[in-house]
Design a protein around this motif. Sequence first.
Motif, PDB file in Angstrom:
ATOM      1  N   ALA A  23     -29.973  40.351 -46.564  1.00  0.00           N
ATOM      2  CA  ALA A  23     -28.613  40.541 -46.061  1.00  0.00           C
ATOM      3  C   ALA A  23     -27.693  39.370 -46.406  1.00  0.00           C
ATOM      4  N   ALA A  24     -28.214  38.375 -47.103  1.00  0.00           N
ATOM      5  CA  ALA A  24     -27.409  37.196 -47.449  1.00  0.00           C
ATOM      6  C   ALA A  24     -27.979  36.555 -48.717  1.00  0.00           C
ATOM      7  N   ASN A  25     -27.693  35.284 -48.944  1.00  0.00           N
ATOM      8  CA  ASN A  25     -28.083  34.586 -50.162  1.00  0.00           C
ATOM      9  C   ASN A  25     -29.494  33.998 -50.026  1.00  0.00           C
ATOM     10  N   TYR A  26     -30.493  34.856 -50.082  1.00  0.00           N
ATOM     11  CA  TYR A  26     -31.898  34.444 -50.062  1.00  0.00           C
ATOM     12  C   TYR A  26     -32.718  35.558 -50.692  1.00  0.00           C
ATOM     13  N   VAL A  27     -33.967  35.268 -50.973  1.00  0.00           N
ATOM     14  CA  VAL A  27     -34.855  36.289 -51.530  1.00  0.00           C
ATOM     15  C   VAL A  27     -35.757  36.816 -50.409  1.00  0.00           C
ATOM     16  N   PRO A  28     -36.221  38.053 -50.518  1.00  0.00           N
ATOM     17  CA  PRO A  28     -37.020  38.630 -49.442  1.00  0.00           C
ATOM     18  C   PRO A  28     -38.413  38.015 -49.303  1.00  0.00           C
ATOM     19  N   TYR A  29     -38.914  37.461 -50.402  1.00  0.00           N
ATOM     20  CA  TYR A  29     -40.227  36.805 -50.359  1.00  0.00           C
ATOM     21  C   TYR A  29     -40.333  35.831 -51.511  1.00  0.00           C
ATOM     22  N   VAL A  30     -41.242  34.869 -51.351  1.00  0.00           N
ATOM     23  CA  VAL A  30     -41.569  33.916 -52.410  1.00  0.00           C
ATOM     24  C   VAL A  30     -43.084  33.876 -52.521  1.00  0.00           C
ATOM     25  N   ILE A  31     -43.587  34.000 -53.740  1.00  0.00           N
ATOM     26  CA  ILE A  31     -45.027  33.890 -53.987  1.00  0.00           C
ATOM     27  C   ILE A  31     -45.300  32.474 -54.487  1.00  0.00           C
ATOM     28  N   SER A  32     -46.226  31.799 -53.822  1.00  0.00           N
ATOM     29  CA  SER A  32     -46.650  30.457 -54.233  1.00  0.00           C
ATOM     30  C   SER A  32     -48.170  30.461 -54.239  1.00  0.00           C
ATOM     31  N   GLY A  33     -48.745  30.402 -55.434  1.00  0.00           N
ATOM     32  CA  GLY A  33     -50.199  30.516 -55.540  1.00  0.00           C
ATOM     33  C   GLY A  33     -50.626  31.891 -55.056  1.00  0.00           C
ATOM     34  N   ASN A  34     -51.527  31.910 -54.070  1.00  0.00           N
ATOM     35  CA  ASN A  34     -51.978  33.195 -53.532  1.00  0.00           C
ATOM     36  C   ASN A  34     -51.345  33.489 -52.170  1.00  0.00           C
ATOM     37  N   LEU A  35     -50.239  32.800 -51.865  1.00  0.00           N
ATOM     38  CA  LEU A  35     -49.537  33.032 -50.600  1.00  0.00           C
ATOM     39  C   LEU A  35     -48.199  33.709 -50.855  1.00  0.00           C
ATOM     40  N   VAL A  36     -47.876  34.670 -50.007  1.00  0.00           N
ATOM     41  CA  VAL A  36     -46.564  35.309 -50.017  1.00  0.00           C
ATOM     42  C   VAL A  36     -45.867  34.902 -48.725  1.00  0.00           C
ATOM     43  N   HIS A  37     -44.736  34.222 -48.877  1.00  0.00           N
ATOM     44  CA  HIS A  37     -43.907  33.828 -47.728  1.00  0.00           C
ATOM     45  C   HIS A  37     -42.793  34.869 -47.624  1.00  0.00           C
ATOM     46  N   VAL A  38     -42.821  35.655 -46.547  1.00  0.00           N
ATOM     47  CA  VAL A  38     -41.837  36.714 -46.386  1.00  0.00           C
ATOM     48  C   VAL A  38     -40.733  36.234 -45.445  1.00  0.00           C
TER      49      VAL A  38
END
Length: 154
Positions: A23-38
């Motif tokens: 809904a704003a200036n960000y991404v819905p998730y970030v993948i770093s290695g084998n982790l998904v930060h939602v």
Amino acid sequence: MTGTLESRLSALGVTLPEAPAPAANYVPYVISGNLVHVSGQVSMTNGQLITGKLGADMDVTAGAAAARACAISLLAQVKAACGGDLDRLHRVVKLTGFVNSTPEFGDQPKVINGASDFMVEALGDPGRHARSAVSAAALPFGVAVEIEGIFEIR
């Protein structure tokens, strides 16, 4: 073709929606290695926001249902992060839940249990996770609950 995890969800009467757009200036998730930060998912069902303030115009049961809706959106984001293959999800690592509540309201953990219980019901032992459940004086759009999560994928 539906995978194993989506079949489990279907047996619970849950069909994952399309992953909600930011809904704003960000991404819905970030993948770093084998982790998904939602990113935080607000309480929404069938395209409608679930609004309210716990301790004022919403009770714990309704708040837990709103948290469950957030958990469903979190899994939709994980599915998108995994290219549509939810079976790549290995485990839920951590959820952080924000509850729109009055200063006197102290049952934030009971509200966020709606998400935690759903993750365990849907995923079994891989759904067990570390967690924080905190109060917020207000949340975007007046929603009742917002939850962010960290997930391990294969």
